[in-house]
Design an enzyme around this catalytic site. Structure first.
Site, PDB file in Angstrom:
ATOM      1  N   GLU A 182      15.079 -64.517 -40.371  1.00 31.41           N
ATOM      2  CA  GLU A 182      15.695 -65.587 -39.571  1.00 31.41           C
ATOM      3  C   GLU A 182      16.297 -66.652 -40.472  1.00 31.41           C
ATOM      4  O   GLU A 182      16.102 -66.658 -41.689  1.00 31.41           O
ATOM      5  CB  GLU A 182      14.640 -66.184 -38.633  1.00 31.41           C
ATOM      6  N   CYS A 192      18.200 -58.815 -37.626  1.00 31.20           N
ATOM      7  CA  CYS A 192      17.086 -58.071 -37.037  1.00 31.20           C
ATOM      8  C   CYS A 192      16.519 -57.057 -38.027  1.00 31.20           C
ATOM      9  O   CYS A 192      17.210 -56.614 -38.957  1.00 31.20           O
ATOM     10  CB  CYS A 192      17.550 -57.302 -35.796  1.00 31.20           C
ATOM     11  N   CYS A 213      18.154 -54.638 -30.086  1.00 30.79           N
ATOM     12  CA  CYS A 213      19.140 -55.469 -29.381  1.00 30.79           C
ATOM     13  C   CYS A 213      20.494 -54.741 -29.362  1.00 30.79           C
ATOM     14  O   CYS A 213      20.685 -53.726 -30.046  1.00 30.79           O
ATOM     15  CB  CYS A 213      19.273 -56.836 -30.041  1.00 30.79           C
ATOM     16  N   ASN A 253      12.752 -58.587 -39.726  1.00 30.24           N
ATOM     17  CA  ASN A 253      13.722 -59.607 -39.312  1.00 30.24           C
ATOM     18  C   ASN A 253      13.710 -60.757 -40.305  1.00 30.24           C
ATOM     19  O   ASN A 253      12.666 -61.146 -40.834  1.00 30.24           O
ATOM     20  CB  ASN A 253      13.478 -60.089 -37.869  1.00 30.24           C
ATOM     21  N   CYS A 270      22.166 -54.204 -32.788  1.00 29.36           N
ATOM     22  CA  CYS A 270      21.497 -53.164 -33.593  1.00 29.36           C
ATOM     23  C   CYS A 270      21.785 -51.773 -33.052  1.00 29.36           C
ATOM     24  O   CYS A 270      21.913 -50.817 -33.819  1.00 29.36           O
ATOM     25  CB  CYS A 270      19.995 -53.428 -33.661  1.00 29.36           C
ATOM     26  N   GLU A 279      15.938 -53.922 -37.606  1.00 28.30           N
ATOM     27  CA  GLU A 279      16.646 -52.635 -37.592  1.00 28.30           C
ATOM     28  C   GLU A 279      17.847 -52.677 -38.535  1.00 28.30           C
ATOM     29  O   GLU A 279      18.083 -51.754 -39.322  1.00 28.30           O
ATOM     30  CB  GLU A 279      17.149 -52.306 -36.176  1.00 28.30           C
TER      31      GLU A 279
END
Ligand code: THU
Length: 136
Positions: A52, A61, A96, A50, A99, A63
């Site tokens: 940010e 993210c 999520c 990830n 993703c 993924e």
């Protein structure tokens, strides 16, 4: 759709790649480091973490990082067979919603390995994302 099984060795390699990528996470805001690795139908493995941002909504993210890396290097015809997701807190963490949709784009038959509420879990992408969106 039943989940496709993966040889134990391949699954272990995917997990190791996800754990390695997790160490590169840029997660100063949530302090929640995530790593992901994807296995393609040609046997290649790509990983991501990830990333940010101070503008929180721009966060990417793990993924999606792994999938975007795969497309950047191998092109858009990749086919995702499996995804492994790990975090540094050992807590339940499935991909999520965003993703899931991105996984579905390249892996409508993918198996997802993640930490569930009661331990390690595996699920077919369509269990996580029923009626995924496609443009054909
Ligand atoms: N995150 C992921 O990278 N993957 C997931 O499957 C769940 C959430 C990240 C996004 C954000 O950087 C942090 O975890 C907290 O939500």
């Amino acid at each position: 759709m039943p989940v496709k099984s993966l040889p134990a060795g391949t699954r272990a390699r995917l997990l190791t790649a996800a754990k390695k990528a997790m160490k590169h996470a840029h997660a100063p805001y949530s302090k929640f480091r995530v790593g992901a690795a994807i296995l393609l139908s040609n046997g290649k493995i790509y990983s991501g973490c990830n990333v940010e941002n101070a503008s929180y909504g721009l966060t990417n993210c793990a993924e999606r990082t792994s999938i975007f890396s795969a497309v950047a290097e191998s092109g858009p015809k990749i086919e995702i067979r499996a995804v492994s997701v790990v975090n540094d807190q050992g807590v339940p963490c499935s991909p999520c919603g965003a993703c899931r949709q991105v996984i579905y784009e390249f892996g409508p038959d993918a198996t997802i390995f993640f930490q569930g509420a009661t331990g390690p879990k595996q699920a077919h992408i369509t269990e996580l994302l029923p009626e995924g969106f496609r443009l054909q």
